[in-house]
Design an enzyme around this catalytic site. Structure first.
Site, mmCIF file in Angstrom:
data_model
loop_
_atom_site.group_PDB
_atom_site.id
_atom_site.type_symbol
_atom_site.label_atom_id
_atom_site.label_comp_id
_atom_site.label_asym_id
_atom_site.label_seq_id
_atom_site.Cartn_x
_atom_site.Cartn_y
_atom_site.Cartn_z
ATOM 1 N N HIS A 15 1.390 -1.071 -0.116
ATOM 2 C CA HIS A 15 -0.434 0.108 0.271
ATOM 3 C C HIS A 15 0.788 1.259 -0.212
ATOM 4 O O HIS A 15 2.120 1.459 0.811
ATOM 5 C CB HIS A 15 -1.069 -0.626 1.094
ATOM 6 C CG HIS A 15 -1.739 1.446 1.314
ATOM 7 N ND1 HIS A 15 -3.411 1.131 0.616
ATOM 8 C CD2 HIS A 15 -1.754 2.816 1.567
ATOM 9 C CE1 HIS A 15 -4.022 2.496 0.807
ATOM 10 N NE2 HIS A 15 -3.150 3.008 0.967
ATOM 11 N N CYS A 16 0.939 1.759 -0.982
ATOM 12 C CA CYS A 16 1.649 3.355 -1.278
ATOM 13 C C CYS A 16 0.794 4.624 -0.593
ATOM 14 O O CYS A 16 -0.411 4.577 -1.317
ATOM 15 C CB CYS A 16 2.356 3.254 -2.143
ATOM 16 S SG CYS A 16 2.886 4.658 -2.525
ATOM 17 N N PRO A 17 1.422 5.095 0.493
ATOM 18 C CA PRO A 17 0.727 6.164 0.619
ATOM 19 C C PRO A 17 1.211 7.258 -0.173
ATOM 20 O O PRO A 17 0.698 8.049 -0.326
ATOM 21 C CB PRO A 17 1.415 6.880 2.115
ATOM 22 C CG PRO A 17 3.274 6.095 1.561
ATOM 23 C CD PRO A 17 2.628 4.359 1.687
ATOM 24 N N ASN A 21 -2.268 6.530 -2.267
ATOM 25 C CA ASN A 21 -3.081 7.040 -1.711
ATOM 26 C C ASN A 21 -4.215 5.537 -1.813
ATOM 27 O O ASN A 21 -4.800 5.478 -2.322
ATOM 28 C CB ASN A 21 -4.105 8.162 -1.456
ATOM 29 C CG ASN A 21 -5.223 7.357 -0.950
ATOM 30 O OD1 ASN A 21 -4.220 6.890 0.207
ATOM 31 N ND2 ASN A 21 -6.388 8.251 -0.744
ATOM 32 N N ASN A 22 -3.222 4.740 -2.519
ATOM 33 C CA ASN A 22 -3.361 3.257 -3.653
ATOM 34 C C ASN A 22 -2.219 1.822 -2.963
ATOM 35 O O ASN A 22 -1.906 2.356 -2.592
ATOM 36 C CB ASN A 22 -3.911 3.135 -4.343
ATOM 37 C CG ASN A 22 -4.556 2.882 -5.121
ATOM 38 O OD1 ASN A 22 -5.813 1.769 -4.521
ATOM 39 N ND2 ASN A 22 -5.195 2.780 -6.557
#
Length: 314
Positions: free
Chosen positions: A157-159, A162-163
């Site tokens: 999950h890549c901040p 946001n996905n």
């Protein structure tokens, strides 16, 4: 009503907070556009070499559009979730809840899994089951605690987007890394001569001085971090692994195999970017990242895994 309402407020606040890193990147990109286009190229800094400024602007805008488009696609391409066939039926849920012994529950899950294309297990050899989503996890599927969903071929999950980066948007994520790296390298290379002039005090005393200095430092630092991340993910693509699988190798029915999903360099690469070479750098076209494509790629990987194992046994 109050607890439910407070939970809704907390969820809403979290959703807003999750967009802060994306907003930060958007502000950095907007400032870099202003600094490069308006201050460096259109301003007085490059006025003595107008033709060079035009060339810079043309190349810059091509790279900028590709970078922003890839970033947009990575953010707004929704990850694939497991099909309804992997969710427990109402009767199976009740049956599972009535059993308090782990072995009895596993027997129920094994019975359900017989009709599903599931080949991987937990480290203890049990069926991979998600209590939160109430489903049998397909191969390469993991539950994301941020999205609160199971994601097919979840990488992480890549901040910053946001996905969840998974099967459906991994190509866009790779292109985002590639074009953002190219964007930073281009700015660093073309800004270098003016950065040198700044230190030799031969740069005109204008407002552009600050922007030229900070733009060079920012682009250089981002280039280093993006290059390391891009090289790492290129290695993952070549090995047909996700970040999670690189940390913990998948467990098959016959044991752990870190290369269990690898089909060879060429097929691994095409599984992410598609078969058509002309579409590899394209930020619009994506291979048919649908459920049938996902399970077909898994089937090929597992058959290859079984064939290699059979050769070793003989």
């Amino acid at each position: 009503m109050a607890p439910s309402g407070s939970r809704s407020i907390r969820r809403g606040c979290k959703r807003v907070l999750y967009w802060i890193p994306v907003l930060f990147i958007a502000l950095i990109v907007a400032w870099s556009y202003y600094a490069y286009v308006l201050q460096l190229c259109i301003g007085k800094t490059c006025s003595a070499v107008g033709l060079l400024a035009v060339v810079y602007l043309l190349v810059y805008h091509v790279v900028f559009v590709l970078f922003v488009w890839a970033y947009w696609q990575t953010i707004f391409t929704r990850p694939l979730n497991p099909l309804k066939e992997f969710h427990l039926s109402h009767s199976d849920k009740e049956l599972l809840e009535r059993e308090d012994r782990g072995e009895s529950q596993q027997e129920i899950l094994r019975r359900i899994a017989r009709d599903l294309p599931i080949y991987t297990r937990t480290n203890s050899g049990a069926i991979r089951f998600c209590d939160r989503c109430q489903l049998l996890k397909p191969d390469r599927c993991h539950h994301c605690s941020v999205c609160d969903k199971c994601i097919l071929k979840m990488d992480h999950h890549c901040p910053w987007v946001n996905n969840c980066v998974g099967f459906s948007n991994y190509k866009y994520f790779m292109l985002f890394l590639a074009y953002s790296l190219l964007y930073c390298l281009f700015i660093t290379a073309t800004d270098l001569q003016y950065f040198i002039k700044f230190w030799t005090v031969s740069l005109p005393d204008t407002q552009a001085k600050f922007h030229i200095l900070f733009l060079f430092f920012s682009a250089s630092m981002f280039s280093v971090s993006l290059a390391s991340l891009f090289i790492y993910h290129c290695w993952l693509v070549c090995k047909n692994r996700s970040t999670l699988e690189a940390v913990r190798a998948p467990v098959f029915r016959h044991g752990t195999d870190k290369n269990g999903f690898s089909l060879g360099f060429s097929k691994n690469f095409r599984q992410v970017f598609g078969d058509e070479v002309k579409f590899w750098p394209n930020v619009v076209f994506n291979p048919k990242y649908e459920h049938w494509f996902y399970f077909e790629s898994l089937r090929k990987s597992v058959l290859s895994h079984i064939a290699i194992r059979f050769q070793h046994m003989n």
